[in-house]
Design a protein around this motif. Structure first.
Motif, PDB file in Angstrom:
ATOM      1  N   GLU A 291       1.212  -9.292 -18.219  1.00 17.34           N
ATOM      2  CA  GLU A 291       1.218  -9.462 -16.771  1.00 17.34           C
ATOM      3  C   GLU A 291       2.123 -10.617 -16.359  1.00 17.34           C
ATOM      4  N   GLU A 292       2.121 -11.689 -17.153  1.00 15.59           N
ATOM      5  CA  GLU A 292       2.977 -12.837 -16.839  1.00 15.59           C
ATOM      6  C   GLU A 292       4.454 -12.458 -16.951  1.00 15.59           C
ATOM      7  N   LEU A 293       4.770 -11.636 -17.944  1.00 13.09           N
ATOM      8  CA  LEU A 293       6.164 -11.205 -18.111  1.00 13.09           C
ATOM      9  C   LEU A 293       6.601 -10.287 -16.969  1.00 13.09           C
ATOM     10  N   LYS A 294       5.698  -9.428 -16.501  1.00 12.05           N
ATOM     11  CA  LYS A 294       6.021  -8.555 -15.363  1.00 12.05           C
ATOM     12  C   LYS A 294       6.272  -9.379 -14.103  1.00 12.05           C
ATOM     13  N   GLU A 295       5.438 -10.400 -13.923  1.00 12.57           N
ATOM     14  CA  GLU A 295       5.607 -11.278 -12.754  1.00 12.57           C
ATOM     15  C   GLU A 295       6.938 -12.028 -12.838  1.00 12.57           C
TER      16      GLU A 295
END
Length: 335
Positions: A291-295
């Motif tokens: 999720e952090e990478l998508k953000e």
């Protein structure tokens, strides 16, 4: 060596008739192509193991003998075939009807009479060394124009007419006078015509033009991959593999997608987030969740004012752009 000339045809009870001279030009060319390897085989088999004679030394003499032999066999072929068919009515043995097979048999029979002791050994006849020597001598004769194609075609034309039992490859029509023959020649399906494709110098029989056109290397065709180009048939394969804008390619970022090369830019723009996520997973191997990478990917796209991310069409340039943008986002100088 004098070229053979076909005799005027005759029919019983009607006196001399004028034979239509036309035959299938492609079949004649194919038959002429058989003569050179046939002569090479005779010369190689006849000089194998001989320290004092090479194939080139005996080629002139054996060429004349071979032509005389196969011409004589062809002259009597139809009569011989009828006699043999009557003698073998109760057996399954049949004379071949294919002119190319028939002439090949003539040449093989002649070759058998010229082989020396080594040439008759079955091991030699089946060896790769023999085939290599035959191929080498064929190339040597072609390079030196020892037996030009036009002279072989003149011989092949007579052979074809002599052994073509079914008249599949030559016109059988005969006429009483020149006027009727001339009228026939204007519409004969065996009459030679020039290929209309620019650059092609082939002359083929009218009846064969459709088949020739379907394979002519000088025929201009639309690209098989439906790009805007029109090319010679002989150039299409190379074009499709090397420079065609519609040649299929796989995504350079490892997607499962496949698309025409001209759509690469569109694909990179449409799947930018997916590509960014793949690159970020490599850059940040540890310490960040999915999720952090998508953000982060979304932030990078918003921060990219000049659209450099979408313009990167491979993993390496995209990685460089991402690192540069991350450094700027952190307030650090670009590396």
């Amino acid at each position: 060596m004098d070229l053979p000339v076909a005799d005027l045809g005759t029919e019983r009870g009607e006196g001399p008739l004028l034979q239509c001279p036309y035959c299938d030009s492609e079949a004649m060319h194919k038959l002429a192509q058989l003569l050179l390897p046939g002569l090479a085989a005779v010369c190689v088999d006849g000089t194998t193991g001989d320290l004092f004679r090479k194939p080139s030394v005996v080629a002139v003499e054996l060429r004349k003998e071979m032509v005389d032999y196969i011409m004589q066999r062809s002259d009597t072929f139809i009569a011989d075939a009828l006699i043999e068919s009557e003698a073998n009515q109760e057996t399954e043995n049949e004379m071949p009807e294919d002119p190319f097979e028939i002439v090949s048999i003539f040449m093989d029979d002649f070759s058998c009479t010229k082989r020396n002791i080594i040439g008759h050994v079955s091991g030699w006849l089946l060896s790769d060394n023999r085939e290599d020597k035959i191929d080498d001598f064929v190339q040597e004769m072609e390079m030196t124009r020892f037996w030009p194609l036009d002279r072989r075609e003149a011989i092949a034309e007579v052979l074809l007419k002599n052994v073509d039992l079914k008249t599949k490859f030559h016109c059988p029509e005969k006429y009483e006078n020149e006027e009727r023959l001339a009228d026939h020649k204007e519409q004969c399906s065996f009459r030679p015509v020039s290929c209309p494709n620019d650059g092609c110098r082939a002359k083929v029989s009218v009846r064969c033009m459709q088949d020739h056109d379907a394979a002519c290397p000088f025929k201009v065709l639309q690209c098989e991959q439906n790009c805007e180009k029109r090319l010679l048939r002989r150039d299409i394969d190379r074009h499709c593999v090397t420079v065609c804008s519609m040649r299929p390619m796989k995504c350079p970022f490892g997607c499962d997608s496949s698309f025409p090369e001209c759509d690469l830019e569109k694909h990179c723009l449409e799947f930018l987030q997916a590509h960014l996520l793949k690159v970020l997973k490599v850059i940040h191997k540890k310490g960040r969740s999915e999720e952090e990478l998508k953000e982060l990917a979304q932030k990078l796209e918003k921060y990219d004012e000049h659209g450099k991310l979408a313009k990167a069409q491979d993993a390496r340039p995209l990685t460089n752009v991402v690192k540069d943008l991350e450094a700027k986002m952190k307030g650090e100088p670009s590396s």
